[in-house]
Design a protein around this motif. Sequence first.
Motif, PDB file in Angstrom:
ATOM      1  N   ALA A 391       0.829  -1.208   0.000  1.00 42.49           N
ATOM      2  CA  ALA A 391       0.000   0.000   0.000  1.00 42.49           C
ATOM      3  C   ALA A 391       0.865   1.261   0.000  1.00 42.49           C
ATOM      4  O   ALA A 391       0.561   2.233  -0.705  1.00 42.49           O
ATOM      5  CB  ALA A 391      -0.937  -0.001   1.209  1.00 42.49           C
ATOM      6  N   VAL A 392       1.929   1.252   0.796  1.00 42.81           N
ATOM      7  CA  VAL A 392       2.840   2.411   0.844  1.00 42.81           C
ATOM      8  C   VAL A 392       3.447   2.674  -0.534  1.00 42.81           C
ATOM      9  O   VAL A 392       3.472   3.819  -1.018  1.00 42.81           O
ATOM     10  CB  VAL A 392       3.956   2.183   1.885  1.00 42.81           C
ATOM     11  N   ILE A 393       3.935   1.608  -1.185  1.00 40.71           N
ATOM     12  CA  ILE A 393       4.542   1.762  -2.516  1.00 40.71           C
ATOM     13  C   ILE A 393       3.484   2.241  -3.516  1.00 40.71           C
ATOM     14  O   ILE A 393       3.734   3.145  -4.321  1.00 40.71           O
ATOM     15  CB  ILE A 393       5.164   0.434  -2.988  1.00 40.71           C
ATOM     16  N   GLY A 394       2.304   1.618  -3.480  1.00 31.59           N
ATOM     17  CA  GLY A 394       1.244   1.999  -4.408  1.00 31.59           C
ATOM     18  C   GLY A 394       0.815   3.447  -4.249  1.00 31.59           C
ATOM     19  O   GLY A 394       0.651   4.185  -5.236  1.00 31.59           O
ATOM     20  N   LEU A 395       0.623   3.894  -3.008  1.00 29.68           N
ATOM     21  CA  LEU A 395       0.201   5.272  -2.750  1.00 29.68           C
ATOM     22  C   LEU A 395       1.270   6.280  -3.160  1.00 29.68           C
ATOM     23  O   LEU A 395       0.959   7.379  -3.631  1.00 29.68           O
ATOM     24  CB  LEU A 395      -0.144   5.445  -1.263  1.00 29.68           C
ATOM     25  N   SER A 396       2.538   5.894  -2.971  1.00 26.42           N
ATOM     26  CA  SER A 396       3.621   6.808  -3.373  1.00 26.42           C
ATOM     27  C   SER A 396       3.732   6.893  -4.895  1.00 26.42           C
ATOM     28  O   SER A 396       4.000   7.969  -5.439  1.00 26.42           O
ATOM     29  CB  SER A 396       4.951   6.359  -2.769  1.00 26.42           C
ATOM     30  N   LEU A 397       3.520   5.771  -5.587  1.00 30.13           N
ATOM     31  CA  LEU A 397       3.587   5.774  -7.052  1.00 30.13           C
ATOM     32  C   LEU A 397       2.457   6.585  -7.676  1.00 30.13           C
ATOM     33  O   LEU A 397       2.641   7.218  -8.720  1.00 30.13           O
ATOM     34  CB  LEU A 397       3.550   4.337  -7.587  1.00 30.13           C
ATOM     35  N   THR A 398       1.291   6.561  -7.040  1.00 31.18           N
ATOM     36  CA  THR A 398       0.145   7.310  -7.579  1.00 31.18           C
ATOM     37  C   THR A 398       0.133   8.762  -7.099  1.00 31.18           C
ATOM     38  O   THR A 398      -0.770   9.529  -7.463  1.00 31.18           O
ATOM     39  CB  THR A 398      -1.173   6.631  -7.169  1.00 31.18           C
ATOM     40  N   GLY A 399       1.109   9.130  -6.281  1.00 27.50           N
ATOM     41  CA  GLY A 399       1.228  10.517  -5.839  1.00 27.50           C
ATOM     42  C   GLY A 399       0.300  10.901  -4.719  1.00 27.50           C
ATOM     43  O   GLY A 399       0.156  12.092  -4.398  1.00 27.50           O
TER      44      GLY A 399
END
Length: 574
Positions: A391-399
């Motif tokens: 979730a952390v990686i996904g949220l950071s990738l989507t800004g």
Amino acid sequence: MWDKWFVLILLVSIIGCLIFTKIKPSFIFAAAALVSFMSGAVDLDGIAMNFTNSSLLTLVLLILASCALEKTRLISWISRHISKGRLGTVVAKLGFSTAFLSSFTNNTAVVVSLIGAIKRNQAHAPSRLLIPLSYAAILGGTLTLIGTSTNLIINSFVVDAGLPSLGFFAPTFIGLAVLVFGVLILIPLSYVLPQSDSNEQDDLPYFLEARVESGSPLIGKSIAENNLRALRKLFLAEVIRDGVTMPSVTPELILLEKDRLLFCGDVESVATLQEIPGITLFGQHHLNGQSFMEVVVSQSASICNKTLKSSQFRDRFDAVVVAIRRGHERLEGGLGSVKLAAGDTLVLVPGKGFHSARQDNAKEFVLVNDLDSSAKLDSQKSAIVLLGFAAVIGLSLTGVIPIIKGLAGYIVVMLAIGAIGISELRRRFPIDIVVIVGSALSLAQLMMSSGLSKQMGELFIYFFNGWGPIGALIATYLLTLILTELITNNAAAALAFPIGYSMAVGYGTDPMPFIMAVLFGASASFISPYGYQTNLLVYSVGNYHIKDFLKIGIPLSIVYSIVVLTLIPYFFPF
């Protein structure tokens, strides 16, 4: 002019110390930063900004987050599935799975987690798999911006130079190509590695116990069919059935429900037994990601000549014993029936009460050591840890949120659910990396502000006159690669980046090709065991010689370099 000579002398001194002395790189870079500060070359505000660089803080948080990730059942699942098949098949599965893990978390942590699984695999000698493990982790680290500390360090230099931050997947296409070619060449090369096997039973001091649970896949099968006699560094010494010790433990012995299995092994054997489906380790219902601790029973201890049960060990000390060692003596009977003696070494899973009463326990235990090994998390906590990180990686990738905030929140949650502890974070805090990166940023700024990097870039341009930007790109890559093999990858990136950037400015080209040359060159440590931390880890564990790295590393380094230098101008034109 004096500034340039000062920086040049400082630079030469750093390289000389890194190559010709055994002083820790962190001490060398810290000394260089101190000299720069005391001489007035850099000010306090500049040093403070470098040590609080966002990329450096992200790197620190990633390393701390990996404390929880490496305890998950994912590592156990991978270790069970990669060891089946021929050597070439195992190397391929190991290579791609290790690279995938390394692309999203610190590759050193991945290697640390998988070394135990490699040593425990039953089909192939660990010495044929450990170097491929390290190289696959290096290759996987080039897939994303967070795959290796070097990438994040280079990104901090990029931002510091006033350029836009590198994208998360900036090196991915080239990284995928070097991964595929790298694994393809590792498969045949793995057959030339030594086939040394350290599966001797001479040094197996710890005594452990496990029980066959109802519904276990081990029930109704022999010890040989369950591969319990082929475990590395773990020897099945006894089987107790209905309170009676079996007269002999033969490979043909059929296991039944509630059989108690007594093993001799090392500290890592606790993790091995946790990975075997269908058996429960003694005290396992109290294990859920805690760090292990080693204590020695004192001569004056009140628990001497008492069993764990009769001494009420768990209630009294708020700790669970999972293994006992008494010199090289092979203990008999169940773990709970062993009468403790002065000098016995116990591996504990401590609770909060044990930590708070350490001073009060001084009479009971002479020596107390924190161990690097940790218990595996249960399935529920493993899922929370893995999904949380995704979730952390996904949220950071989507800004949605910056990765640094996501990781900070993630670590807080991991502390709250007990997946990691404060003592673990304190023990794993990468102080050496922080010192090297913070000091190296100051040095890189000094090289650029004094004009030294510009002059060195002009010197390279002069030597490669007629070759144009391509020649400068090759020179930047080869310089970084040589520095990586001679010193460390992080130090090489710190020294090579200002030169590569100055050459890009000198030619008036886009700096991205040169940044990528430094990024991939700094990760090209295949020839020496000393250039990259993962190489050093497997060097000692696999009992390798330098020639083993040369046999595998030179061909791999050549293929890697050809692929990188071919693809950089294609994906990042001048």
